[in-house]
Design a protein around this motif. Structure first.
Motif, PDB file in Angstrom:
ATOM      1  N   UNK A   8       8.500   9.662   3.252  1.00  0.00           N
ATOM      2  CA  UNK A   8       7.061   9.916   3.380  1.00  0.00           C
ATOM      3  C   UNK A   8       6.269   8.706   2.911  1.00  0.00           C
ATOM      4  N   UNK A   9       5.095   8.522   3.498  1.00  0.00           N
ATOM      5  CA  UNK A   9       4.121   7.552   3.006  1.00  0.00           C
ATOM      6  C   UNK A   9       2.743   8.191   3.135  1.00  0.00           C
ATOM      7  N   UNK A  10       2.604   9.344   2.482  1.00  0.00           N
ATOM      8  CA  UNK A  10       1.424  10.188   2.673  1.00  0.00           C
ATOM      9  C   UNK A  10       0.176   9.652   1.993  1.00  0.00           C
ATOM     10  N   UNK A  11       0.236   9.498   0.676  1.00  0.00           N
ATOM     11  CA  UNK A  11      -0.944   9.041  -0.057  1.00  0.00           C
ATOM     12  C   UNK A  11      -1.425   7.670   0.426  1.00  0.00           C
ATOM     13  N   UNK A  12      -0.520   6.694   0.584  1.00  0.00           N
ATOM     14  CA  UNK A  12      -0.988   5.388   1.069  1.00  0.00           C
ATOM     15  C   UNK A  12      -1.664   5.460   2.429  1.00  0.00           C
ATOM     16  N   UNK A  13      -1.237   6.384   3.272  1.00  0.00           N
ATOM     17  CA  UNK A  13      -1.800   6.465   4.619  1.00  0.00           C
ATOM     18  C   UNK A  13      -3.185   7.105   4.640  1.00  0.00           C
ATOM     19  N   UNK A  14      -3.532   7.832   3.602  1.00  0.00           N
ATOM     20  CA  UNK A  14      -4.899   8.334   3.489  1.00  0.00           C
ATOM     21  C   UNK A  14      -5.825   7.222   3.018  1.00  0.00           C
ATOM     22  N   UNK A  15      -5.354   6.457   2.037  1.00  0.00           N
ATOM     23  CA  UNK A  15      -6.194   5.410   1.448  1.00  0.00           C
ATOM     24  C   UNK A  15      -6.375   4.240   2.412  1.00  0.00           C
ATOM     25  N   UNK A  16      -5.291   3.811   3.031  1.00  0.00           N
ATOM     26  CA  UNK A  16      -5.308   2.677   3.949  1.00  0.00           C
ATOM     27  C   UNK A  16      -4.404   3.012   5.129  1.00  0.00           C
ATOM     28  N   UNK A  17      -4.922   3.722   6.134  1.00  0.00           N
ATOM     29  CA  UNK A  17      -4.066   4.288   7.186  1.00  0.00           C
ATOM     30  C   UNK A  17      -3.157   3.285   7.885  1.00  0.00           C
ATOM     31  N   UNK A  18      -3.686   2.146   8.282  1.00  0.00           N
ATOM     32  CA  UNK A  18      -2.859   1.188   9.024  1.00  0.00           C
ATOM     33  C   UNK A  18      -1.711   0.674   8.164  1.00  0.00           C
ATOM     34  N   UNK A  19      -2.025   0.108   7.024  1.00  0.00           N
ATOM     35  CA  UNK A  19      -0.985  -0.492   6.184  1.00  0.00           C
ATOM     36  C   UNK A  19      -0.094   0.574   5.553  1.00  0.00           C
ATOM     37  N   UNK A  20      -0.672   1.746   5.215  1.00  0.00           N
ATOM     38  CA  UNK A  20       0.151   2.810   4.654  1.00  0.00           C
ATOM     39  C   UNK A  20       1.231   3.260   5.615  1.00  0.00           C
ATOM     40  N   UNK A  21       0.867   3.454   6.888  1.00  0.00           N
ATOM     41  CA  UNK A  21       1.845   3.875   7.892  1.00  0.00           C
ATOM     42  C   UNK A  21       2.809   2.743   8.223  1.00  0.00           C
TER      43      UNK A  21
END
Length: 744
Positions: free
Chosen positions: A85-98
């Motif tokens: 999972x990369x859930x929290x990072x993808x909320x804060x910074x969607x492109x780089x989190x995903x």
């Protein structure tokens, strides 16, 4: 006394550290312990529950405990796979989190010595009406496509759902699968003291520091302040790292290797030392840096991407460093394994951290948190579908066509290069994706068998009953494989839940794990790897929003003979519904109930596991003996959308003739399990019926495929629906793009 809360520790945990050490830890040591004791790294709320999963089978080479699970595909090929999972990072910074989620899972597979050949993703977002959700959706999809397309690993399938509970906690779960020659697997461990540790890949920067701690806590109104915790990925650098590592493996220059993910070098080195039952010494001043003035704390806990830690014999260090230069990678000897079980880190002559490896890893807290059945269940379980007002089929159909959960996901998967590598046999959009295994590691490594992968995770059903909902999801995952002719080898899972400190959430987690375990044991399919993502909760204005309990299951299967897809093939072919038909058609938890009647309620339609297994075995026979030409399971959207998906992408229509006293809206929109739509020709129809009956299952003749592209439904000779399939397909294809572009 230091402010332990800044490092993600509770007062009780900090006092335990003091007791174990007999002294106060310094700043660096506290950062290391806080990161490794985080929920993200230690699984302190869930580890006790996961023991119920079946993990062994004769074909399992490596179960949970390593960077990925490994199973024998055949006598020549082993496959490694995992979901993260990369859930929290993808909320804060969607492109780089995903994007970094994709990079991280690729390196997990690489760390087993396998070449990554396929990606899948499972995504959950809020309903895409507000601008923030649209920004997250677009950013996540672009991040996945950017990294996967650039690194040259195809994204061959996945799933996407929209529910309001995911509005501020999107779920971005990414799966990767790789292959290796049978017998050649690496692990994250050394074999003797004195073996050197080489850090290879990108230079180290300040990105991602405190990332593990951030991923282990709830969100609040200040989520934007955590943007500095998000890592930045570089897929082109990642590609060089993949090829360099695989050449090092080919040349037998490595003893073991470990991906640098959560907690950075501290996490990789301490986990590697723990698995090796050794100690480790690090020389932080030797770490290649891309930013000036970095402190020991920043160096040891940085989560910069595209880095791996290699275990190398002393006499092979120069060969490794020279090959790294050929690939234009940063590489340096940064430590070695020791015999005393102590984690030490030096910066120059200064000893900046000295901790027992056992304290960092094995002695991380384990919590048996309180459980309590949520109060809302008593209310939703009183649902009585007989009291729902009848709805015209056409009206219900068009309302459901506007649902982003049921519409085509082409807008998403056409942004992914799912054909790169030329292994993709069955593209995204069906029950499962199919890959061929040809040479990708060395020319002699290939298989005449096909590989199938599918993804499932119906959070709404688990919200209504996490135990039965989990069995429902497992059964559907294996049914998806059976619909293409594949037998399951193993699953990997990502358990996405809310705040485990809330007893209702812990109850959901325990029930879901038990339901998954029961179903997997029944089918004889092991769980070989996985991930737990907790604290998917946002607190806004003193009100908590937790996600639905959402275990994501990625099931991997093998096709030894023939396969089919879900589309109807010829005009005149006959359409049958097979499976567990003689039961109430329940709309509990269905998309129909949510969209048309604005309710999320009811008891989950229970899976009869024995009938489910009979259906899978029947499908293998029907497909391999050439009795059916297509197969598609009844799931989201019910029988109506199963039929439409069998027609979309073809020039055909269908004439459905029923003789039923069931309410037609329930009959067509129920999401009961253990049902599959198949097509055959008139020459094979009687044989199909006989085989279904001999299996102890039921069949129902639905109608036939027509040349004219219209869906015509009659019940007892009364026409109840007639629609142009091309018009329905256009609405289905454009829905998601329209919703995401809508500015009102």
């Amino acid at each position: 006394m230091q402010d332990y809360a800044l490092y993600g520790l509770t007062e009780e945990e900090y006092r335990r550290v003091l007791e174990e050490l007999g002294r106060e830890p310094n700043h660096v040591e506290l950062g290391i312990i806080g990161a490794l004791w985080s929920e993200h790294c230690s699984y302190k709320s869930s580890r006790n529950l996961l023991k119920v999963f079946p993990t062994k089978a004769p074909w399992v080479v490596q179960g949970p405990g390593e960077n990925a699970g490994v199973v024998a595909f055949d006598e020549d090929v082993w496959i490694a796979f995992k979901v993260e999972s990369h859930n929290h990072p993808s909320f804060i910074e969607p492109f780089h989190g995903a994007a970094t989620g994709v990079g991280g899972i690729i390196r997990d597979i690489l760390s087993m010595g396998a070449r990554p050949i396929a990606l899948m993703d499972s995504l959950r977002f809020g309903y895409p009406l507000d601008s923030r959700t649209k920004h997250i959706v677009r950013g996540v999809v672009k991040g996945i496509s950017s990294y996967g397309n650039s690194i040259g690993v195809p994204t061959v399938g996945g799933e996407t759902y929209f529910e309001e509970c995911y509005k501020t906690n999107p779920l971005v779960n990414v799966f990767c699968l790789g292959i290796m020659p049978a017998g050649r697997m690496l692990r994250a461990r050394g074999t003797k003291t004195g073996q050197r540790l080489i850090l290879i890949g990108s230079a180290t920067g300040r990105d991602g520091i405190h990332g593990a701690v951030m991923a282990s806590g709830e969100f609040s109104d200040d989520a934007e302040s955590k943007r500095v915790n998000i890592q930045i990925g570089d897929p082109y650098f990642g590609k060089k790292l993949v090829e360099a590592i695989l050449e090092l493996v080919e040349r037998d220059l490595l003893v073991g290797l470990q991906d640098l993910g959560a907690a950075g070098l501290a996490g990789a080195a301490s986990e590697l030392a723990s698995k090796s039952q050794m100690g480790v010494v690090l020389f932080l001043d030797k770490v290649p840096l891309r930013e000036e003035g970095m402190t020991p704390f920043e160096i040891v806990l940085s989560e910069s991407q595209e880095r791996m830690l290699l275990v190398v014999e002393k006499e092979k260090v120069e060969d490794v460093l020279n090959l790294s230069k050929e690939y234009h990678l940063e590489a340096a000897q940064v430590g070695e394994l020791t015999e005393d079980g102590i984690f030490r880190a030096y910066y120059g002559e200064q000893l900046v951290a000295e901790l027992p490896v056992s304290l960092i890893v094995e002695k991380a807290p384990r919590y048996n948190r309180p459980r309590q059945q949520p109060e809302y269940l008593e209310k939703v379980w009183t649902f009585d579908q007989s009291k729902l007002p009848a709805v015209d089929l056409r009206e219900a159909l068009y309302k459901l066509l506007s649902s982003p959960n049921l519409c085509s996901k082409e807008w998403i998967y056409t942004q992914y290069d799912y054909q790169v590598g030329t292994n993709t046999v069955l593209k995204p959009g069906g029950d499962a994706s199919i890959l061929r295994i040809k040479w990708v590691v060395k020319p002699e490594v290939k298989s005449d068998k096909l590989l199938a992968i599918t993804s499932e995770g119906n959070g709404r059903m688990l919200y209504l009953d996490p135990y039965e909902g989990a069995k429902y999801s497992v059964a559907e995952a294996f049914r998806n494989l059976a619909c293409v002719g594949a037998k399951p080898l193993a699953i990997t899972d990502c358990l996405n839940f809310g705040n485990p400190e809330r007893p209702q959430i812990m109850w959901q987690l325990e029930m879901a794990v038990n339901g998954m375990a029961e179903a997997c044991k029944f089918f004889g399919v092991p769980v070989v790897s996985g991930n737990v993502s907790l604290y998917n909760e946002t607190v806004e204005e003193n009100e908590a929003r937790n996600v639905y309990p959402t275990p994501i299951l990625m099931a991997v299967g093998r096709i030894d003979g023939k396969y089919v897809d879900h589309k109807f093939k010829e005009e005149g072919h006959l359409i049958f519904l097979i499976g567990d038909i003689r039961r109430e058609f329940s709309v509990a938890g269905s998309e129909y109930l949510k969209v048309v009647h604005s309710q999320v309620a009811g008891k989950v339609p229970r899976v009869d596991l024995e009938k489910e297994r009979k259906l899978h075995e029947l499908l293998y026979r029907l497909i391999n003996e050439g009795i059916v030409f297509s197969a598609h399971d009844v799931s989201l959207g019910g029988l109506m959308f199963t039929l439409l998906e069998c027609l979309f992408g073809t020039p055909f229509g269908a004439e459905i003739k029923l003789y039923t006293e069931e309410r037609l809206d329930f009959f067509f929109f129920s999401e009961n399990p253990t049902l599959v739509v198949v097509s055959t020709d008139s020459d094979r129809a009687d044989l199909l019926k006989d085989m279904v009956e001999q299996s102890g299952l039921d069949w129902m003749y639905l109608g036939k495929v027509t040349e004219e592209p219209k869906l015509v439904i009659k019940n007892v000779d009364e026409k109840v629906l007639e629609e142009d399939v091309r018009h329905l397909e256009e609405e289905w294809k454009l829905c998601l793009e329209r919703v995401l572009s809508f500015t009102g």
